[in-house]
Design a protein around this motif. Structure first.
Motif, PDB file in Angstrom:
ATOM      1  N   THR A   1      13.654  -9.775   9.904  1.00 46.16           N
ATOM      2  CA  THR A   1      12.969  -9.714   8.616  1.00 46.16           C
ATOM      3  C   THR A   1      12.994  -8.296   8.069  1.00 46.16           C
ATOM      4  O   THR A   1      13.195  -8.092   6.872  1.00 46.16           O
ATOM      5  CB  THR A   1      11.517 -10.179   8.788  1.00 46.16           C
TER       6      THR A   1
ATOM      7  N   LEU B   1      15.246  -6.083   8.694  1.00 48.92           N
ATOM      8  CA  LEU B   1      16.608  -5.728   8.287  1.00 48.92           C
ATOM      9  C   LEU B   1      16.891  -6.237   6.886  1.00 48.92           C
ATOM     10  O   LEU B   1      17.750  -5.708   6.185  1.00 48.92           O
ATOM     11  CB  LEU B   1      17.623  -6.330   9.253  1.00 48.92           C
ATOM     12  N   LEU B   2      16.148  -7.293   6.479  1.00 49.30           N
ATOM     13  CA  LEU B   2      16.377  -7.822   5.153  1.00 49.30           C
ATOM     14  C   LEU B   2      15.921  -6.851   4.072  1.00 49.30           C
ATOM     15  O   LEU B   2      16.427  -6.879   2.958  1.00 49.30           O
ATOM     16  CB  LEU B   2      15.611  -9.137   4.972  1.00 49.30           C
TER      17      LEU B   2
ATOM     18  N   ILE C   1      17.817  -5.757   0.699  1.00 48.79           N
ATOM     19  CA  ILE C   1      17.389  -6.001  -0.678  1.00 48.79           C
ATOM     20  C   ILE C   1      17.535  -4.724  -1.496  1.00 48.79           C
ATOM     21  O   ILE C   1      18.046  -4.741  -2.618  1.00 48.79           O
ATOM     22  CB  ILE C   1      15.931  -6.485  -0.716  1.00 48.79           C
TER      23      ILE C   1
ATOM     24  N   PRO D   1       4.117 -13.182  10.741  1.00 46.14           N
ATOM     25  CA  PRO D   1       3.575 -13.455   9.402  1.00 46.14           C
ATOM     26  C   PRO D   1       3.552 -12.192   8.537  1.00 46.14           C
ATOM     27  O   PRO D   1       3.891 -12.256   7.350  1.00 46.14           O
ATOM     28  CB  PRO D   1       2.149 -13.951   9.676  1.00 46.14           C
TER      29      PRO D   1
ATOM     30  N   PHE E   1       7.011 -11.525   7.137  1.00 38.57           N
ATOM     31  CA  PHE E   1       7.409 -12.409   6.050  1.00 38.57           C
ATOM     32  C   PHE E   1       6.643 -12.099   4.779  1.00 38.57           C
ATOM     33  O   PHE E   1       7.199 -12.124   3.672  1.00 38.57           O
ATOM     34  CB  PHE E   1       7.218 -13.869   6.447  1.00 38.57           C
ATOM     35  N   VAL E   2       5.332 -11.786   4.919  1.00 36.39           N
ATOM     36  CA  VAL E   2       4.552 -11.455   3.723  1.00 36.39           C
ATOM     37  C   VAL E   2       5.096 -10.177   3.091  1.00 36.39           C
ATOM     38  O   VAL E   2       5.240 -10.080   1.865  1.00 36.39           O
ATOM     39  CB  VAL E   2       3.057 -11.314   4.096  1.00 36.39           C
TER      40      VAL E   2
ATOM     41  N   LEU F   1       8.124  -9.099   3.267  1.00 33.96           N
ATOM     42  CA  LEU F   1       9.400  -9.434   2.617  1.00 33.96           C
ATOM     43  C   LEU F   1       9.163 -10.041   1.247  1.00 33.96           C
ATOM     44  O   LEU F   1       9.810  -9.678   0.263  1.00 33.96           O
ATOM     45  CB  LEU F   1      10.170 -10.409   3.509  1.00 33.96           C
ATOM     46  N   MET F   2       8.184 -10.958   1.174  1.00 38.49           N
ATOM     47  CA  MET F   2       7.906 -11.594  -0.120  1.00 38.49           C
ATOM     48  C   MET F   2       7.409 -10.567  -1.125  1.00 38.49           C
ATOM     49  O   MET F   2       7.830 -10.564  -2.286  1.00 38.49           O
ATOM     50  CB  MET F   2       6.879 -12.714   0.058  1.00 38.49           C
TER      51      MET F   2
ATOM     52  N   ALA G   1      10.322  -8.359  -2.243  1.00 42.44           N
ATOM     53  CA  ALA G   1      11.246  -9.070  -3.124  1.00 42.44           C
ATOM     54  C   ALA G   1      10.635  -9.236  -4.508  1.00 42.44           C
ATOM     55  O   ALA G   1      11.292  -9.033  -5.537  1.00 42.44           O
ATOM     56  CB  ALA G   1      11.598 -10.430  -2.528  1.00 42.44           C
ATOM     57  N   LEU G   2       9.332  -9.586  -4.539  1.00 40.73           N
ATOM     58  CA  LEU G   2       8.647  -9.801  -5.812  1.00 40.73           C
ATOM     59  C   LEU G   2       8.581  -8.504  -6.613  1.00 40.73           C
ATOM     60  O   LEU G   2       8.926  -8.463  -7.797  1.00 40.73           O
ATOM     61  CB  LEU G   2       7.241 -10.307  -5.512  1.00 40.73           C
TER      62      LEU G   2
ATOM     63  N   ASN H   1      10.424  -5.887  -6.290  1.00 41.35           N
ATOM     64  CA  ASN H   1      11.762  -5.448  -6.644  1.00 41.35           C
ATOM     65  C   ASN H   1      12.212  -6.111  -7.935  1.00 41.35           C
ATOM     66  O   ASN H   1      12.837  -5.472  -8.785  1.00 41.35           O
ATOM     67  CB  ASN H   1      12.723  -5.784  -5.506  1.00 41.35           C
TER      68      ASN H   1
ATOM     69  N   THR I   1      15.855 -16.946   8.993  1.00 43.35           N
ATOM     70  CA  THR I   1      16.153 -15.578   8.566  1.00 43.35           C
ATOM     71  C   THR I   1      17.627 -15.431   8.236  1.00 43.35           C
ATOM     72  O   THR I   1      17.987 -14.693   7.324  1.00 43.35           O
ATOM     73  CB  THR I   1      15.765 -14.589   9.656  1.00 43.35           C
TER      74      THR I   1
ATOM     75  N   PHE J   1      19.667 -14.042   4.517  1.00 39.37           N
ATOM     76  CA  PHE J   1      20.510 -12.863   4.330  1.00 39.37           C
ATOM     77  C   PHE J   1      21.364 -12.909   3.064  1.00 39.37           C
ATOM     78  O   PHE J   1      21.380 -11.932   2.317  1.00 39.37           O
ATOM     79  CB  PHE J   1      21.364 -12.610   5.578  1.00 39.37           C
TER      80      PHE J   1
ATOM     81  N   ALA K   1      19.123 -12.174   0.187  1.00 45.36           N
ATOM     82  CA  ALA K   1      18.697 -10.781   0.054  1.00 45.36           C
ATOM     83  C   ALA K   1      19.800  -9.912  -0.524  1.00 45.36           C
ATOM     84  O   ALA K   1      19.543  -8.976  -1.283  1.00 45.36           O
ATOM     85  CB  ALA K   1      18.271 -10.237   1.410  1.00 45.36           C
TER      86      ALA K   1
ATOM     87  N   LEU L   1      19.862 -10.237  -4.272  1.00 45.25           N
ATOM     88  CA  LEU L   1      18.564 -10.251  -4.950  1.00 45.25           C
ATOM     89  C   LEU L   1      18.489  -9.256  -6.092  1.00 45.25           C
ATOM     90  O   LEU L   1      17.803  -9.479  -7.075  1.00 45.25           O
ATOM     91  CB  LEU L   1      17.477  -9.937  -3.927  1.00 45.25           C
TER      92      LEU L   1
ATOM     93  N   VAL M   1      14.055 -14.950  -6.865  1.00 44.02           N
ATOM     94  CA  VAL M   1      12.963 -14.452  -6.021  1.00 44.02           C
ATOM     95  C   VAL M   1      11.977 -15.574  -5.732  1.00 44.02           C
ATOM     96  O   VAL M   1      11.521 -15.757  -4.594  1.00 44.02           O
ATOM     97  CB  VAL M   1      12.251 -13.275  -6.724  1.00 44.02           C
TER      98      VAL M   1
ATOM     99  N   ILE N   1      10.884 -17.140  -2.225  1.00 46.48           N
ATOM    100  CA  ILE N   1       9.488 -17.130  -1.793  1.00 46.48           C
ATOM    101  C   ILE N   1       9.057 -18.538  -1.404  1.00 46.48           C
ATOM    102  O   ILE N   1       8.318 -18.720  -0.416  1.00 46.48           O
ATOM    103  CB  ILE N   1       8.603 -16.520  -2.889  1.00 46.48           C
TER     104      ILE N   1
ATOM    105  N   ILE O   1      10.369 -19.152   2.066  1.00 43.38           N
ATOM    106  CA  ILE O   1       9.614 -18.477   3.122  1.00 43.38           C
ATOM    107  C   ILE O   1       8.243 -19.126   3.290  1.00 43.38           C
ATOM    108  O   ILE O   1       7.746 -19.298   4.411  1.00 43.38           O
ATOM    109  CB  ILE O   1       9.466 -16.980   2.810  1.00 43.38           C
TER     110      ILE O   1
ATOM    111  N   ILE P   1       6.318 -20.482   6.529  1.00 41.76           N
ATOM    112  CA  ILE P   1       5.059 -19.940   7.032  1.00 41.76           C
ATOM    113  C   ILE P   1       4.086 -21.074   7.283  1.00 41.76           C
ATOM    114  O   ILE P   1       3.305 -21.041   8.247  1.00 41.76           O
ATOM    115  CB  ILE P   1       4.494 -18.892   6.049  1.00 41.76           C
TER     116      ILE P   1
ATOM    117  N   LEU Q   1       4.827 -22.261  10.589  1.00 41.02           N
ATOM    118  CA  LEU Q   1       4.288 -21.351  11.618  1.00 41.02           C
ATOM    119  C   LEU Q   1       2.793 -21.580  11.796  1.00 41.02           C
ATOM    120  O   LEU Q   1       2.276 -21.633  12.913  1.00 41.02           O
ATOM    121  CB  LEU Q   1       4.570 -19.904  11.226  1.00 41.02           C
TER     122      LEU Q   1
END
Lengths: 397, 117, 169
Positions: free
Chosen positions: A182, A184-185, A189, A332, A335-336, A338-339, A342-343, A345, B73, B77, B80, B83, B91, B95, B98, B102, B105
């Motif tokens: 995650t 690395l993503l 981006i 978690p 991932f949060v 990352l979101m 991304a948002l 960005n 993941t 890639f 990403a 993006l 985006v 989201i 993901i 989650i 999870l």
């Protein structure tokens, strides 16, 4: 295009001239030049590896308030050579019942998985082994081969404690790969590509200022991947002797040990590339390729020093705490993050650079504080559960 | 493809170096096989029981959860990489992707599958 | 015989040989390791086809996760990991007959295929596979729905794993 700017191309052209002068066909000469270059790089790495043994021992001794090797040569510099000679002349004991092929293959694969990581490490603007455009995933693939070699070592030793150590080590390594992937993503981006050269070229502002939380989570996940303290289940010296490499002696053990140190240094280098600008240092890399190599080696050493610092300061974490930390907190959070990245960005696409950097940095810090607060309140609740019992006991007296 | 030939060369040289080191050690080292030296190491005492014990099934469950998130993941890639050039729509799609995972999870967490005990 | 063809033949023989060893070896853990080399051979074939992303994903997902899962499963369930039974089951001649017939059928079908003698056209030099994949995965008139459905599929797999592998309380 002088020698100082682009040494690899100059050397390659010179060698090509020599080889074709001897009558070799072009493609064979190219492959031979590639082979010689790779041999040169990997030999330099093995020499570096030997000195990493010295660095490790000196640093651990300073953290433990002692001097470390200082008898063998000036400042103990000849010590690692003595270690190598000792490992070379030790008897190679294969435990009976060990599966010979798998037992012998494991240290080879372990060392190979570390050495092939250097194929994608950009040392200078035009000095990179192979400019793969999927470099970020390539390091995970090399890690997968390393993980496999650990299971092979643990199983082939015909020793149930080695097997337990190997299982635990693989469970930890595999679990911490998710936050690492995650994280690395996030440079992907920012840079728009997975290749390490592109990521380095895109770091006009170092990515650590854009995403400090990502750098921190990547560091934690990398330390767990390396199998170093505080995540060293396999080397829990007081628990499992030496874990998966209990039954290995002599140079095979040397391969595991040296491979681990080189792996740590390599990940220091990758941390520097992904978040600290790699070989870039305010334009210094344009002056000469050798300066760029010096810059990245310096940054890799700083990363390696931080990894050592963490190792010799923190206590080992229990395996269930380790895995709980990963699956319930880091994954978690990753991932949060990352979101959020991304948002932001996309939202801040056209804004001036300083606003972008400030907003990203602040969002990371806020997210980190929120995560820390959640973790703190959880541990407070746990503590109250335990102390609640204690208070009842104290009230009775 | 020429890139992968160099990676292949890296792997070959990366195998030659440890093979060389271990071969040198094999040539230089003594070879006095001895049943006590070669017995399994268990803190210096005789081994107790088989060399196989019933391992916790929890290892398997962790590997399974890892597999699911690994595949997820890997899907992210290509998303990403592109993006920076796609708009807000991409985006939001990512989201949603993901978030669904989650939720998965959280489900496994609540079901207690992530406990070691 | 270009160099590429020779490399492909070597890799193909390696992959098939490893696959053969997976099903014939007696030791179950050895079979898992031969499976790893088979999967690695497939990754090399992907790399030969210039699908670098898929080659790396093959190693990361198949070798790094699925093969590890297999090895864990093998080591967690079998007490005696050596297979003692006979190597062939009683109906082996029937299986061999079917496979020979299928092989002959495939050879017959592929005889007239032109693809065996033409070389694939090279990709344009600025073709970036990852970018195209990224574009295609999120654009509404390409594959965004399968992209989202894939995540639902993964969650379904997770729920299935919880149900199957975890019947404790």
């Amino acid at each position: 295009m002088s020698f100082w700017n682009d040494p690899l191309k100059v050397a390659a052209d010179w060698l090509m001239g020599i080889f074709t002068g001897w009558g070799m066909p072009g493609i064979a000469a190219q492959i031979l030049i590639g082979f010689l270059g790779i041999l040169f790089l990997l030999s330099l790495l093995m020499v570096l590896d030997i000195f990493l043994v010295w660095v490790e021992r000196k640093v651990v001794s300073r953290f433990q308030d002692r001097i470390g090797p200082n008898r063998v040569g000036p400042f103990g510099l000849i010590q690692p050579f003595a270690d190598i000679i000792k490992l070379l002349i030790k008897e190679d004991i294969t435990p009976d019942g060990a599966d010979k092929v798998v037992y012998n293959l494991a240290p080879l694969l372990s060392m190979m998985s570390v050495l092939i990581l250097w194929a994608v490490m950009p040392l200078a603007p035009r000095m990179i082994g192979v400019d793969l455009n999927i470099g970020a995933l390539y390091i995970i693939a090399a890690g997968a081969i390393g993980t496999l070699s650990i299971i092979m070592a643990g199983w082939a030793s015909n020793n149930k404690y080695a097997l337990i150590g190997a299982f635990r080590q693989v469970a930890v390594m595999v679990a911490f790969e998710i936050p690492m992937l995650t994280m690395l993503l996030i440079p992907t981006i920012f840079a728009g590509s997975m290749g390490f050269n592109a990521i380095t070229e895109a770091q006009d502002v170092w990515f650590v200022w854009l995403a400090p939380l990502a750098a921190l989570i990547f560091l934690i996940a990398a330390i767990a991947e390396l199998g170093r303290a505080p995540f060293d289940m396999a080397e829990g010296e007081s628990e499992l002797v030496a874990g998966y490499n209990t039954e290995y002696s002599g140079m095979k053990f040397g391969m595991f040990y040296a491979g681990e140190l080189l792996h740590a240094f390599t990940f220091g280098g990758f941390w520097a590339i992904l978040f600290f600008g790699g070989y870039r240092f305010f334009g210094l890399e344009q002056v000469s390729a050798f300066l760029a190599v010096a810059v990245i080696l310096f940054k890799a050493f700083i990363g390696y020093w931080i990894i050592m610092w963490v190792r010799y300061t923190l206590l080992r974490i229990r395996i269930d705490h380790m895995l709980g930390f990963n699956w319930k907190f880091l994954t978690p959070l990753g991932f949060v993050l990352l979101m959020v990245v991304a948002l932001l960005n996309a939202l801040l696409a056209g804004t001036p650079a300083w606003l972008y950097v400030a907003a990203m940095f602040l969002s990371n810090v806020i997210l980190g504080l929120i995560a820390l607060e959640i973790a703190r309140s959880y541990s407070r609740k746990e503590r109250e559960k335990v102390e609640g019992v204690r208070q009842v006991v104290e009230a009775r007296h | 493809m020429s890139q992968w030939i160099y990676i292949g060369l890296f792997m070959i040289v990366g195998l030659i170096i440890p093979v060389g080191a271990i071969t040198v050690a094999w040539i230089l080292g003594p070879k006095k096989a001895n049943p006590i030296k070669q017995s399994t190491y268990e803190c210096g005492i005789e081994t107790v029981g088989d060399s196989w014990v019933q391992f916790k099934a929890q290892y398997y469950i962790f590997a399974l959860v890892f597999l699911i998130f690994d595949v997820e993941t890997v899907f992210l890639f290509p998303w990403a990489v592109k993006l920076g050039q796609l708009g807000m729509f991409a985006v939001i799609e990512g989201i949603i992707f993901i978030l669904i995972l989650i939720v998965g999870l959280m489900y496994t967490w609540r079901k207690g599958m992530l406990e070691w005990a | 015989m270009t160099g590429e063809q020779i490399i492909f033949l070597v890799v193909a023989f390696f992959t098939l040989g490893s696959g053969f060893m997976v099903v014939t070896t007696r030791n179950l853990v050895h079979a898992a390791f031969w499976l790893v080399s088979t999967l690695f051979g497939v990754a090399v074939v992907f790399a030969l086809l210039n699908a670098s992303f898929l080659a790396v994903v093959q190693v990361v997902v198949y070798i790094g996760a699925i093969a590890i899962l297999f090895i864990f499963a093998v080591m967690l369930t079998r007490k005696d990991m050596r297979d003692q039974g006979p190597q062939m089951n009683p109906g082996w001649w029937f299986g061999a007959l079917i496979s020979v017939l299928v092989f002959l059928g495939l050879v017959f079908l592929l005889q007239g295929w032109s693809g065996l003698s033409t070389t694939a056209s090279a990709m344009p030099s600025d073709f970036d596979a990852i970018s195209e994949l990224g574009n295609v995965l999120v654009s509404p008139d390409a594959y965004v729905l399968p992209f989202e459905v894939a995540s639902v599929l993964l969650v379904a797999a997770l729920i299935g794993a919880v149900y199957v592998a975890f019947n404790r309380k």
